[in-house]
Design an enzyme around this catalytic site. Structure first.
Site: not given
Lengths: 256, 306, 256, 306
Positions: A53-54
């Site tokens: 998700e980063s």
């Protein structure tokens, strides 16, 4: 009950990893989902690409990442992207096959609460909020939920619906331009669930070895729907246990 | 993840189909002429060609009869003048009409962004008092639901069947790195159903993994990888070769005359098997003359976190 | 008329460059605008930052760029950005102080046609179209137009309005969320123009040395509005001519 | 273009004003704790703090009383647990209420994009059947004007008065380069009225000019440049230092107890003059322990076109 030779976390990991058979890519969280994905890569899904998700693709972490933003995920990865591109071009565009979600509360339709316990304006417990979960629930092609079961978390009625699951109304369900099919499986410390294709209701598929239906009932806030062919979750294989214990979490941070 | 490496011939044969919407993007930089030539060579038909700046390669393709429609925002031979084959089709329907759908640059970019982001429309503060929306009903108007009530134009998503992107280097799986002008290649690639990456150099993934922030197109969206040096000639590839400006000037003459254009296509496309022949025919001295002196980027430290 | 010691292009360049006094940044085109900006940097606007529509900032070209996408603009520049960011975060956000536009036709309100001569559906001449001009006309804080004057280009009625200038109606003018103030100056081979603040009409401010009002009238399609204090354009200074001829365009590509 | 180099003290004093909306962005990476500490030290008040992931630095700032409102999408101590000072204010109004306005991650990102792009709204396929729009009237609905008629949520632009961005290196003019996780720093910076760049290293512009594609924040939008090594501790700067995980764990204890929190603020913020004191107090061995082994990017060739 005698020692089965594995922990609750370990059977949750093994049961979850098998759900990734043949999957091409997966949105990874920290903690259990991270171990699950790495186990799947080494067993049932050798081509599985991990997306963080980063904004990291093709990570090759040299240590167990402490968060989804750990610098060890970046060094040696194949691509890093901005949050806008990650959410717009990957997730919203339907490129993400599988994502993991969890929460403080889940209901029988797989709706999740990660926002508040109690009233929103005057909460008893203020939880983290959505993060990316609301979008993930809507756009990941499949959503897997890994949660420990308890009366307070498997509830008849959420205090807040952060991330949508199914509506319970087949006519209306996920009708407005969604890309995902919603939650498809829940893996708990007691068993595994699917969702009824018609009604979207969570359905107990297997009990972990040694677990009774009574224990399941004691740990959820509604009368569970049970598959007619209720089975037993296959226990972790020796190879799965070896990978988890020796390669993926040698210090037992997530699995003890 | 397996290798997606193939030849230009196979990539075009398998992934570009008659009637497709095809985008060969690149803003002056990294325009994949070699892919356009292969499309001509394979006599693809009825394509809708999309591109912000249709230039010489689209003049060649349209002159060769591969397209029935053009979606664009600026039509010309940059720094030189007109695209005569395109103009003949628009102005004189010669040899047949060419349907056009036109935007401004930002409108085209936003169409790709909407396609890439799976948005049903994209808002843009443009086209106020312009005649463009009068000739393009796809440009519509919406009012902000907030207190300001600002009126903005919106454009619909553009989702090419195939986007072809040239890059300096890529892995066999298709992780592609680009430096220099970025145009809208990333957006056009994410918007597409199928993506062909054409690289100057195929590199081992270890090269890409040393600098992951430089990756512009990730393998996850790539269907085929073609290694083809000089695939962008007469446009340029930053650090690899310069724009061949003489060719852009020469094309102005060639494309004015349909017979000269046909003769050029025969000599440089149809009669050649592939871009390798084109390179050989052009001769090594020509390629040497386009090569810049080195100017390297320096390194940054990502750190090893073990 | 005796040889004034400079070409028409040279006085157009010098007159345009002086309009950039104190400007912080400018959207540069190829050809004359490129020379204009570079001359301004060396004279009236030492802090002028050149922004190229291709997405390059702080270029230090080692040769005269052949197009706005020349690789010489990239090598040694301070930043390169995607087209989306360039148009969205810079231009649409109002960060661009000055931009240059031109066209096949201009009307008295500074509206420009770069699309077709003749009917749109069956054009006599198909021109390039908008490119970024429509957005530039709307969002650049100021727009400068450099065009040679002729009856066929300074027209009463455009065949197509590609890029909006002023509407001629002060109530309505640029009312819908625009950021720019529209065209502020036009520099031709005959003189320089401003735009009336009330009506938005192009107004002749200066005649180049040796040019008569009659010549101006002969080369435009409407009766020009003339400033009450009509002056003479100061000719290029020896230093301006030296810079143009020796540094900026030694081969006389754009200035002969 | 002149140098914009200043001290953290002056940058915060001049550019952050009571009542401002302030964004210190960074997705786990490059979170500028040093700027947050200076805001605490200067006892700024009534700030609206915006951030996708308010974490320890916002817990410190909110615990210190600088803020009246928080705009966010995920609230927590990443990998550890809760932000106790923030929770006390939300759950018990202790010592005073904290207004909140919450989105999802993508909603926050799109708010910054709309702010950066000067759009009155930004469309997003999210919030369907979620309760978030019920508690946030800024999330509204629009229908596509095209044939599909798809209903999408929209969010309004977010335009911070000040955005503070940490980066690995910058020039004195403010051209800033970042590698590793990019978060939404670029969008938050473009959306802001004023931008403070805090760099680990101030470098000569020749360093930046060798690799212009790596520039994330251009000087054109930057108001002040502060050179401050270790400004992101306990978060990390890719290639420069690691996350100080022990501190994140320790903060969980500290922030549970208002007195411990006050004592920590006194010892590590109020009683120090600047981040230089903080670095000295932490001691060189600590910094040495956070330093990664090198892992360099390799170079690319931009070419010299003379």
């Amino acid at each position: 009950m005698s020692d089965p030779g594995y922990t609750k976390s370990e059977i949750m990991i093994a049961a979850s990893a098998r759900l990734l058979a043949g999957v091409r890519n997966c949105f990874v969280g920290v903690g259990l989902p991270n171990i699950v994905c790495n186990l799947a890569q080494r067993t049932v899904a050798p081509d599985l690409q991990l997306v963080y998700e980063s904004g990291v693709f093709g990570a090759r972490p040299e240590r167990l990442p402490l968060s989804i933003g750990d610098p060890t995920l970046v060094s040696g990865s194949t691509a890093v992207t901005s949050m806008f591109e990650l959410f717009a071009y990957y997730l919203q565009a339907g490129l993400i096959d599988v994502a993991f979600l969890g929460g403080a509360q889940i209901d029988r339709y797989g709706n999740l609460n990660t926002t508040v316990i109690g009233d929103y304006a005057k909460p008893k417990v203020r939880l983290p909020g959505s993060g990316g979960a609301c979008e993930i629930a809507i756009h990941a092609r499949k959503v897997l939920v890994i949660m420990r079961q308890a009366q307070r978390s498997f509830v008849e009625r959420l205090h807040f619906r952060t991330s949508p699951g199914h509506s319970g109304d087949p006519e209306h369900d996920r009708a407005r331009g969604w890309w995902g099919s919603g939650p498809t499986n829940v893996v708990t410390d007691l068993g595994t669930y699917g969702f009824d294709e018609e009604t979207g209701e969570m359905t107990l598929l297997t009990l972990h070895p040694g677990v009774t239906l009574e224990q399941v009932r004691e740990n959820m806030g509604w009368e569970p729907k049970v598959a007619p062919d209720l089975g037993e979750t296959p226990p972790p294989t020796p190879e799965e246990l070896r990978l988890i214990r020796e390669e993926l979490d040698p210090e037992g941070v997530y699995t003890s | 993840m397996g290798s997606k490496v193939t030849t230009m011939r196979d990539a075009i044969a398998e992934l570009v189909r008659d009637g497709d919407t095809v985008a060969i993007e690149g803003f002056t930089h990294l325009i994949c002429f070699a892919a356009g030539h292969e499309i001509i060579r394979q006599r693809k038909r009825d394509l809708t060609l999309a591109r912000m700046t249709p230039d010489v390669i689209y003049d060649q393709m349209i002159g060769a009869g591969v397209a029935r429609k053009l979606i664009f925002s600026w039509l010309g031979n940059p720094g030189v003048g007109s695209l005569h084959a395109v103009r003949r089709r628009i102005e004189q329907q010669d040899p047949e009409p060419l349907e056009i759908e036109e935007y401004s640059h930002f409108g085209m970019v936003c169409r790709y962004v909407a396609g890439a982001a799976n948005l049903p429309f994209f808002p843009i503060r443009s086209y106020y008092e312009s005649d463009i929306p009068k000739v393009n009903p796809n440009i519509r108007w919406m009012r902000s639901p907030y207190e300001d009530g600002t009126e903005v134009a919106v454009v619909p998503p553009l989702r090419p069947d195939v986007t072809i992107v040239a890059c300096q280097r890529a892995t066999p799986e298709g992780d592609a790195q680009i430096w220099g002008l970025l145009g809208c290649q990333k957006e056009a690639a994410f918007a597409a159903d199928r993506v062909i990456v054409v690289c100057e150099e195929l590199v081992d993934e270890s090269v890409i993994r040393r600098d992951p922030n430089r990756t512009v197109i990730p393998s996850i969206i790539v269907d085929a990888v073609v290694e083809q040096p000089f695939s962008c000639h007469p446009s340029f590839a930053q650090g690899y070769y310069d724009r061949d400006n003489a060719f852009y000037l020469k094309w102005d003459e060639i494309s004015r005359d349909p017979e000269a254009l046909d003769a050029w296509l025969k000599e440089w496309v149809y009669d050649l098997e592939s871009h390798a022949d084109y390179i050989e025919k052009m001769g090594p001295a020509h390629w040497e003359s386009l090569k810049p002196e080195p100017a390297t980027s320096g390194e940054v430290n990502y750190g090893r976190y073990a």
